[in-house]
Design an enzyme around this catalytic site. Structure first.
Site, PDB file in Angstrom:
ATOM      1  N   GLY A   7       3.577-112.424  16.210  1.00 61.31           N
ATOM      2  CA  GLY A   7       2.974-111.914  17.617  1.00 61.31           C
ATOM      3  C   GLY A   7       1.650-113.021  18.053  1.00 61.31           C
ATOM      4  O   GLY A   7       1.057-113.088  17.328  1.00 61.31           O
ATOM      5  N   GLY A   9       0.369-113.149  21.295  1.00 61.48           N
ATOM      6  CA  GLY A   9      -0.587-112.095  22.407  1.00 61.48           C
ATOM      7  C   GLY A   9      -1.970-112.244  21.778  1.00 61.48           C
ATOM      8  O   GLY A   9      -2.422-113.245  20.699  1.00 61.48           O
ATOM      9  N   PHE A  10      -3.171-111.714  22.192  1.00 60.16           N
ATOM     10  CA  PHE A  10      -4.504-112.190  22.323  1.00 60.16           C
ATOM     11  C   PHE A  10      -4.786-111.871  20.975  1.00 60.16           C
ATOM     12  O   PHE A  10      -5.705-112.475  20.262  1.00 60.16           O
ATOM     13  CB  PHE A  10      -5.340-111.058  22.786  1.00 60.16           C
ATOM     14  CG  PHE A  10      -5.173-111.308  24.519  1.00 60.16           C
ATOM     15  CD1 PHE A  10      -6.000-112.694  25.037  1.00 60.16           C
ATOM     16  CD2 PHE A  10      -4.749-110.638  25.305  1.00 60.16           C
ATOM     17  CE1 PHE A  10      -6.155-112.648  26.314  1.00 60.16           C
ATOM     18  CE2 PHE A  10      -4.697-110.286  26.711  1.00 60.16           C
ATOM     19  CZ  PHE A  10      -5.668-111.848  26.671  1.00 60.16           C
ATOM     20  N   VAL A  76      11.725-111.512  14.917  1.00 58.66           N
ATOM     21  CA  VAL A  76      11.671-110.974  14.020  1.00 58.66           C
ATOM     22  C   VAL A  76      12.431-109.637  14.053  1.00 58.66           C
ATOM     23  O   VAL A  76      12.585-108.809  14.394  1.00 58.66           O
ATOM     24  CB  VAL A  76      10.087-110.206  13.370  1.00 58.66           C
ATOM     25  CG1 VAL A  76      10.128-109.721  12.270  1.00 58.66           C
ATOM     26  CG2 VAL A  76       8.630-111.809  13.679  1.00 58.66           C
ATOM     27  N   GLU A 167      -3.180-100.943  39.490  1.00 55.48           N
ATOM     28  CA  GLU A 167      -3.407-102.477  40.481  1.00 55.48           C
ATOM     29  C   GLU A 167      -2.084-103.344  41.104  1.00 55.48           C
ATOM     30  O   GLU A 167      -2.101-104.131  41.822  1.00 55.48           O
ATOM     31  CB  GLU A 167      -3.828-103.513  38.857  1.00 55.48           C
ATOM     32  CG  GLU A 167      -5.658-103.349  38.678  1.00 55.48           C
ATOM     33  CD  GLU A 167      -5.578-104.152  37.126  1.00 55.48           C
ATOM     34  OE1 GLU A 167      -6.922-104.244  37.258  1.00 55.48           O
ATOM     35  OE2 GLU A 167      -4.384-104.284  36.760  1.00 55.48           O
ATOM     36  N   ASP A 297      -2.009-103.956  19.918  1.00 56.15           N
ATOM     37  CA  ASP A 297      -1.281-103.186  20.898  1.00 56.15           C
ATOM     38  C   ASP A 297      -0.302-101.677  19.794  1.00 56.15           C
ATOM     39  O   ASP A 297      -0.502-101.344  19.893  1.00 56.15           O
ATOM     40  CB  ASP A 297      -0.883-103.223  21.893  1.00 56.15           C
ATOM     41  CG  ASP A 297      -1.439-103.856  23.532  1.00 56.15           C
ATOM     42  OD1 ASP A 297      -2.947-103.451  22.961  1.00 56.15           O
ATOM     43  OD2 ASP A 297      -1.247-104.391  24.193  1.00 56.15           O
TER      44      ASP A 297
END
Length: 428
Positions: A7, A9-10, A76, A167, A297
């Site tokens: 992953g 991401g952050f 994966v 948002e 997450d």
């Protein structure tokens, strides 16, 4: 020592950056897209405030000066936590001394009939482009065939009263009332509706009740209609059916109604909990698998009396750095430390000049300019963690806050997005 991170991401990027250029450490960073996407701003790509290039950062470029980090663009297929191996979709198997799962989240449709087929989630750059493409397609079709308004062409439904839904609804409201009149003159925009549907009685439930009320007020000022205490029962190609029996004709349903762990969490027999997320201990490793970490997450990360920390970019970023520090500590014969999250607060951008933030240990609530500054500061720190250009982001933020409405119209050119045509004769 070899570390395999699933992953980009952050969490995954923060972990890889902390391990980058460490002597004796080899890192494989696997991501299906091959780029980091700045997820907090996806809704602004969807509503033509930004382009996808503004929030997408190539992973190979981010790690070009880190020879010990290999970026692999791959899917994966399976994870074996016992053997600490990752199998890619081409059959290649990567073995690791430490395995880090940071694959993020995917939409949770909660088995709502038709949602997976007809709703538009907002969890990736591709999702955001699909939403913007659908908006542009609708506008172009209505421009050619005004009678489509009777079929609900200008009805836009947002599902979910959390940050994503709020948002997106606020941005869509501003798009319709402030931007489209400059870009699509002559359209019956007075017939357009943005409808936010949420099963609960309040918006932004992670915030205070006052914050939820402020959000509702600001959304209504932007022309957003609220359907609270109401759930979505079914989504068809041309309409949405609500729990109170109301049927809304629409060709765009944006799903912000919940998320669950990425599919990789369900492989390998890992223990999972709420949202299908992997259960981890205080040091971020999976119980029973001392060299397997789950972050961001994809994990339920405990914190004090709380069963799990929220799914926030700052949680993911900090957990990624912490996991890397624990990996290095163990390699040096030291004891890994329990994760300690530094809470920077929670915040949401309801629209230009309508941000809300709760900061500090006692969740001090702020609105307007100060909230926008807090929102900007946290996002700049997240960008800094992946090596993005802060000056460019600061310039964008100032422009976003102050620019005239016609500037966004430039991003609404149909040529910018290739979107499938709509079959207006298709019925539910």
């Amino acid at each position: 020592m070899r570390v395999v991170i699933v992953g980009g991401g952050f969490a995954g990027v923060a972990c890889a950056k902390r391990l980058a250029n460490e002597s004796g450490v080899r890192v494989d960073l696997i991501d299906r897209a091959g780029y980091h996407q700045f997820q907090p701003l996806l809704y602004q790509v969807a509503t033509a405030e930004l382009t996808s290039e503004d929030i997408r950062f190539d992973l190979c470029r981010l790690f070009r000066d880190s020879p010990n980090v290999t970026v692999r663009k791959a899917v994966v297929a399976a994870v074996d936590p016992q053997a600490r191996t990752v199998t890619l979709d081409d059959g290649q198997v990567l073995a690791a001394d430490h395995l880090v799962l940071a694959a993020g989240a995917q939409p949770n449709f909660f088995n709502t009939p038709g949602a997976a087929e007809h709703a538009f989630p907002l969890y990736s750059v591709d999702d955001a482009q699909a939403v913007r493409g659908r908006i542009l397609t609708i506008l172009e079709d209505v421009k050619q065939r005004p009678e489509l308004v009777e079929q609900g062409a200008l009805n836009f439904v947002i599902v979910g009263g959390g940050p994503t839904g709020v948002e997106t609804a606020g941005a869509l409201g501003e798009l319709i009332h402030d931007v489209l009149p400059h870009a699509y003159r002559g359209l019956p925009l007075d017939r357009a509706q943005v409808i936010l549907v949420d099963a609960g009685p309040a918006l932004l439930t992670a915030f205070s009740a006052q914050a939820g009320g402020y959000a509702a007020t600001q959304l209504r000022k932007r022309g957003v209609e609220l359907r609270q205490n109401t759930s979505v029962k079914q989504i068809d190609p041309d309409q949405v059916t609500l729990s109170d029996g109301e049927v809304i004709k629409t060709r765009l349903v944006v799903w912000g109604g919940g998320e669950k762990a990425a599919a990789v969490a369900a492989t390998g027999g890992l223990p999972t909990g709420h949202g299908g997320r992997v259960t981890v201990g205080g040091d971020l490793t999976v119980p029973g698998f001392p060299h397997v970490y789950a972050l961001g997450d994809v994990a339920n990360i405990p914190s004090g009396d709380e069963p799990a920390l929220p799914q926030l970019g700052s949680v993911a970023q900090q957990s990624g750095r912490w996991a890397a520090d624990n990996i290095l500590a163990e390699a040096r014969g030291k004891t890994p430390h329990p994760f300690h999250y530094r809470d920077k607060g929670i915040m949401a951008m309801i629209g230009r000049k309508a941000a809300i933030a709760e900061v500090g240990a006692h969740r001090h609530e702020i609105h307007g300019d100060f909230a926008f500054a807090a929102w900007l500061g946290v996002h700049m720190q997240l960008l800094d963690s992946i090596g993005a250009q802060l000056k460019a982001y600061a310039a964008w933020a100032q422009e976003f806050y102050l620019r005239p409405d016609h500037r966004s119209a430039e991003l609404l050119e149909p040529s910018r997005v290739d979107s499938p045509r709509i079959d207006w004769d298709q019925k539910g």
